[in-house]
Enzyme design. Sequence first.
Site, PDB file in Angstrom:
ATOM      1  N   ASP A  23       0.860  -1.167   0.000  1.00 43.92           N
ATOM      2  CA  ASP A  23       0.000   0.000   0.000  1.00 43.92           C
ATOM      3  C   ASP A  23       0.914   1.241   0.000  1.00 43.92           C
ATOM      4  O   ASP A  23       2.144   1.140   0.044  1.00 43.92           O
ATOM      5  CB  ASP A  23      -0.970  -0.013   1.183  1.00 43.92           C
ATOM      6  CG  ASP A  23      -2.181   0.891   0.924  1.00 43.92           C
ATOM      7  OD1 ASP A  23      -2.131   1.708  -0.012  1.00 43.92           O
ATOM      8  OD2 ASP A  23      -3.183   0.782   1.661  1.00 43.92           O
TER       9      ASP A  23
ATOM     10  N   GLU B 137     -10.278   7.140   4.493  1.00 48.81           N
ATOM     11  CA  GLU B 137      -9.114   6.763   5.299  1.00 48.81           C
ATOM     12  C   GLU B 137      -9.050   7.561   6.617  1.00 48.81           C
ATOM     13  O   GLU B 137     -10.076   7.926   7.178  1.00 48.81           O
ATOM     14  CB  GLU B 137      -7.830   6.907   4.474  1.00 48.81           C
ATOM     15  CG  GLU B 137      -7.875   6.041   3.209  1.00 48.81           C
ATOM     16  CD  GLU B 137      -6.562   5.998   2.473  1.00 48.81           C
ATOM     17  OE1 GLU B 137      -5.498   6.097   3.087  1.00 48.81           O
ATOM     18  OE2 GLU B 137      -6.602   5.852   1.242  1.00 48.81           O
TER      19      GLU B 137
HETATM   20  C1  BGC Z   1      -5.111   3.175   0.312  1.00 49.91           C
HETATM   21  C2  BGC Z   1      -5.360   2.099  -0.713  1.00 49.91           C
HETATM   22  C3  BGC Z   1      -5.275   2.656  -2.106  1.00 49.91           C
HETATM   23  C4  BGC Z   1      -3.954   3.366  -2.284  1.00 49.91           C
HETATM   24  C5  BGC Z   1      -3.774   3.951  -3.668  1.00 49.91           C
HETATM   25  C6  BGC Z   1      -3.880   3.996   0.002  1.00 49.91           C
HETATM   26  O1  BGC Z   1      -3.791   5.101   0.826  1.00 49.91           O
HETATM   27  O2  BGC Z   1      -4.976   2.574   1.583  1.00 49.91           O
HETATM   28  O3  BGC Z   1      -6.627   1.518  -0.507  1.00 49.91           O
HETATM   29  O4  BGC Z   1      -5.434   1.629  -3.042  1.00 49.91           O
HETATM   30  O5  BGC Z   1      -3.851   4.412  -1.342  1.00 49.91           O
HETATM   31  O6  BGC Z   1      -4.613   5.014  -3.871  1.00 49.91           O
END
Ligand code: BGC
Length: 765
Positions: free
Chosen positions: A308, A515
């Site tokens: 990630d 998030e």
């Molecule tokens: C998230 C992921 C995402 C990635 C790319 C991260 O901050 O946890 O779910 O796929 O960013 O955007």
Amino acid sequence: MKIHRRSVVLAALAAVALPCTRAPLAAQQAPARAVRARVDSLLARMTLEEKVGQMTQIDLPNFLAAGAQSPDSVRLDLQKLRTGIVQRHIGSILNSPGSAPTVKGWNGLIRQIQDVATRETRLRIPVLYGVDAVHGVNYTVDATIFPQNIGMAATFDSALARREGEIVAAELTAAGTPWNFAPVLDVGRQPLWPRFYETLGEEPFIGRRLGRAQVEGMQASGHVAVSLKHYLGYGGPASGHDRTPALISRRMVRELYLPPFAEAVRAGAKTVMVNSSEIDGEALHASRYWLTDVLRGELGFQGVIVTDYQDIIYLHTRHHVAATLKDAVRIAVQAGVDMSMTPNDYQFADDLLQLVREGTIPVSRIDQSVRRILTLKAELGLFDRPYPDPAARAGFATAGAREAAAQAARESITLLKNDSVLPLRPGARVLVTGPAANSLTALNGGWTYVWQGNDASRFPAGVPTILDAIRKQSADVRYVPDSSFTELGDMAAVTRATAGADAAIVVLGEDAYAEGVGNIDDLTLPESQLMLAEAVQATGIPTILVLVEGRPRLIERVAGRARGIVMAYWPGMQGGTAVADVLFGRVNPSGRLPFTYPRRPNALTTYDHRFTEELSTGDGGGATGGFDPQFQLGEGLSYTTFAYSDLKLGADTVGLADGVSAQVTVRNTGARAGDDVVLLFTHQQYGSLTPAVRRLRGFQRVALAPGESRTLRFALAPEDLAFVGQDGHPVLEPGAFDIMVGSLKATFQVVNRGRSAAVRAAPQR
Ligand code: BGC
């Protein structure tokens, strides 16, 4: 006391428990010979720099030209792009330019990137582009937007989840972006968690069924690869905050978090993204156990493991398990990571290069990862067709796709309380208020056009909010605006407007977030919203609460006096119409709650709890009742009634290897056509480890006309009856089991007929 006595019996049963085998599953197919030949030939010609470049993924904003961008034409800084692709040999780019481009904009962007990759590099390896399309292709203007996953789960409609996957794939292909960071298969066990809405609910069985359907749909055309995320245990942070530790035993991880991933691996998922956090002190990006031993060794995963965002760096700066950035790279690659979402510099590539040169990481380990990445590119057809196919644009945002999203929104809306108030009669005089009533951002939630989903200016004109849609159903709608989710509005104006109205529709909940930005410390609905509901209720007008929210914000204070409660989740673009259609009876509601809706802040017990959690231990007047949520998993009312009868099992006694079949008849006993979602639960009466009160092990959605009945059949495999034992393997113990549908119950015995070897291996289920 009872429970104590029962445990004596258990000792005898445990002796005949049957652990399943630990053999790795050949879950995924080996690549075709032509793909292997192409990859072998490339690998043989690649320099070490080119190899570590393939393992590096960079975020698009690093390549954007300065100044404003237009949705139709994304301007890149070609010098920076060449540095990335030609000099640093990067294999992958991710993300949107910050705001959503049109299909045309995406096509132009991908063309510029592939021009450099396939014309200016030595080996002409195309770039693999990845985006987050988590509820439709949410970073593209005018794409078809579905409910967030939590709403998809409420539909309990696997066919629709597969259709969603197909639509997402068609629209990604139209845009020219073949790698999707979805589906989200995290299990939502912690309602405070700000990514709760991205999950398919609290029971992994829903994630297994719907997640598999999404994967199959997304990968059916062969032009799109999924990335199952976030492997593993992300959905249970102890604090409720994003990217904080989960304190779960390995046994419970296997019982509750692994099954959707295992199922999706079996369905052929091509890539997996790693959880940014940690389980029981083990940072997932550093875990050879979870990434290699379990994911590859046990589940048979053959595809690409991607980190990630920035997570290798975080092994050093946040998790403190690596003393230096370079050591973080060593740990992650040795744990099993194939590609680093680095994503804002080339430090990962530099460190990896050095680690190989100094002999810490063997080239053979690098070759493994590069082989997987090149195989993925070859299987997606990128070597032969690196550019977006203009013909694919015909598959973008079709009328059929829009109808599928509308159907999903309709099927998700969940009627949780109806005290003879709904449906409203057509033309009813209503007061509409509440912060989510006239908001498209709240209807769609995070990951919509922009990461946070909170930029109202990006939304297409003409999409009805809940208020707009209600206005289409009644000529007498008073709206008292209340634009803030946390500040009290003009209460006097609201209560004045109730005069002469038949009902008040109070639309409460949460505005979009994504998030960690959505972290909260109190699950209770903000005070201002509770006060708004109370003020309306105090006037005596029949009050309907509509909840538009990414997680179950507590409403106990206002639930009792509400005559109706409608849960909308974050239903997407078609959600305004779906909610209004349910309120006014054009649509008969059929969603079912895919999680437990808590009543009190610290009572976050899930539906599959233990018997001890049901006991009411309150004494001295303490309010310490047992399991008493606001609403149970599976709740959801209809404007008709359904009755269940004739629950029958295929056998009263089955062997350990047999599984069991069940059938039940469901009848529409009311006056309206409607869909029912029939949920089947199992319960092991006594086990060597404390059995759950019930586990969901089957569901079917069925449409029934008034008076119509249907007999539904369910087949349960032995692993559906098993639980994960102390050694991490599924155990099916002889003894009595119950099958429950509604208030019906049937009991059967599992017996040991001496054919233990036939119990199918399913360590991941
Ligand atoms: C998230 C992921 C995402 C990635 C790319 C991260 O901050 O946890 O779910 O796929 O960013 O955007």
